[in-house]
Design a protein around this motif. Structure first.
Motif, PDB file in Angstrom:
ATOM      1  N   HIS A  83      12.538 -15.025 -94.984  1.00 37.07           N
ATOM      2  CA  HIS A  83      12.973 -13.629 -95.096  1.00 37.07           C
ATOM      3  C   HIS A  83      11.827 -12.627 -95.028  1.00 37.07           C
ATOM      4  O   HIS A  83      12.056 -11.473 -94.690  1.00 37.07           O
ATOM      5  N   ILE A 101      17.599  -8.767 -91.202  1.00 37.69           N
ATOM      6  CA  ILE A 101      18.669  -9.269 -92.068  1.00 37.69           C
ATOM      7  C   ILE A 101      19.917  -9.444 -91.216  1.00 37.69           C
ATOM      8  O   ILE A 101      20.336  -8.520 -90.517  1.00 37.69           O
ATOM      9  N   HIS A 102      20.478 -10.627 -91.253  1.00 38.07           N
ATOM     10  CA  HIS A 102      21.691 -10.905 -90.493  1.00 38.07           C
ATOM     11  C   HIS A 102      22.886 -10.826 -91.441  1.00 38.07           C
ATOM     12  O   HIS A 102      23.145 -11.735 -92.216  1.00 38.07           O
ATOM     13  N   LEU A 103      23.577  -9.699 -91.378  1.00 40.93           N
ATOM     14  CA  LEU A 103      24.757  -9.495 -92.224  1.00 40.93           C
ATOM     15  C   LEU A 103      25.965 -10.122 -91.549  1.00 40.93           C
ATOM     16  O   LEU A 103      26.231  -9.891 -90.384  1.00 40.93           O
ATOM     17  N   ASP A 106      29.502 -14.297 -94.610  1.00 39.62           N
ATOM     18  CA  ASP A 106      29.003 -15.156 -95.681  1.00 39.62           C
ATOM     19  C   ASP A 106      27.804 -14.561 -96.414  1.00 39.62           C
ATOM     20  O   ASP A 106      27.225 -15.223 -97.270  1.00 39.62           O
ATOM     21  N   PHE A 107      27.403 -13.322 -96.095  1.00 38.22           N
ATOM     22  CA  PHE A 107      26.216 -12.719 -96.704  1.00 38.22           C
ATOM     23  C   PHE A 107      26.465 -12.406 -98.172  1.00 38.22           C
ATOM     24  O   PHE A 107      27.473 -11.793 -98.535  1.00 38.22           O
ATOM     25  N   ASN A 108      25.514 -12.856 -99.019  1.00 38.38           N
ATOM     26  CA  ASN A 108      25.603 -12.622-100.459  1.00 38.38           C
ATOM     27  C   ASN A 108      24.349 -11.871-100.884  1.00 38.38           C
ATOM     28  O   ASN A 108      23.238 -12.374-100.743  1.00 38.38           O
ATOM     29  N   TYR A 112      20.525 -13.359-101.412  1.00 37.78           N
ATOM     30  CA  TYR A 112      19.457 -12.851-100.553  1.00 37.78           C
ATOM     31  C   TYR A 112      18.304 -12.296-101.398  1.00 37.78           C
ATOM     32  O   TYR A 112      17.138 -12.597-101.149  1.00 37.78           O
TER      33      TYR A 112
END
Length: 131
Positions: A83, A101-103, A106-108, A112
């Motif tokens: 990251h 950042i790949h939103l 499943d993004f939490n 992160y």
């Protein structure tokens, strides 16, 4: 970062001015080869020399190949994580950089932030251990 310029079949569309210089002598000063090789690209400077004396007008092209020295990377990476990366500046200071950042669905955010904090901790621990 080195920029590559690609000239298409229609260079006029890209703003290039196409000219053909006929009957010109080109003197080459090369570092890599004794003579220019067909199909090989050379990096350098092409200069047009014009001299005029009483008898005649001389026009000659001179090509000087520039040295292809390996340059030290300007801001080397000290730590490279999933990251973040940490780079060292010319003045010796360290600079953390976020990767994209790949939103997605499943993004939490909490997960992160925890991973970023852990990577910063690991990167800084490595810097303190090396100091």
């Amino acid at each position: 970062m080195k920029q590559t310029i690609i000239i298409t079949d229609c260079p006029e569309q890209q703003g290039w001015q196409k000219n053909r210089e006929l009957c010109m002598d080109v003197t080459t000063y090369l570092r890599s080869d004794s003579r220019m090789k067909a199909g090989k690209s050379y990096q350098g400077v092409l200069r047009r020399d014009v001299t005029c004396d009483e008898m005649h007008y001389n026009e000659q092209m001179v090509f000087i190949e520039t040295s292809n020295q390996k340059r030290m990377k300007r801001n080397p990476r000290i730590f490279e994580g999933e990251h973040i990366t940490i780079t060292r500046r010319d003045d010796g200071s360290y600079h953390p950089n976020f990767r994209p950042i790949h939103l997605g669905p499943d993004f939490n955010v909490d997960h992160y932030a925890t991973e970023v904090a852990n990577e910063l901790l690991w990167g800084l621990e490595g810097l303190v251990d090396n100091a």
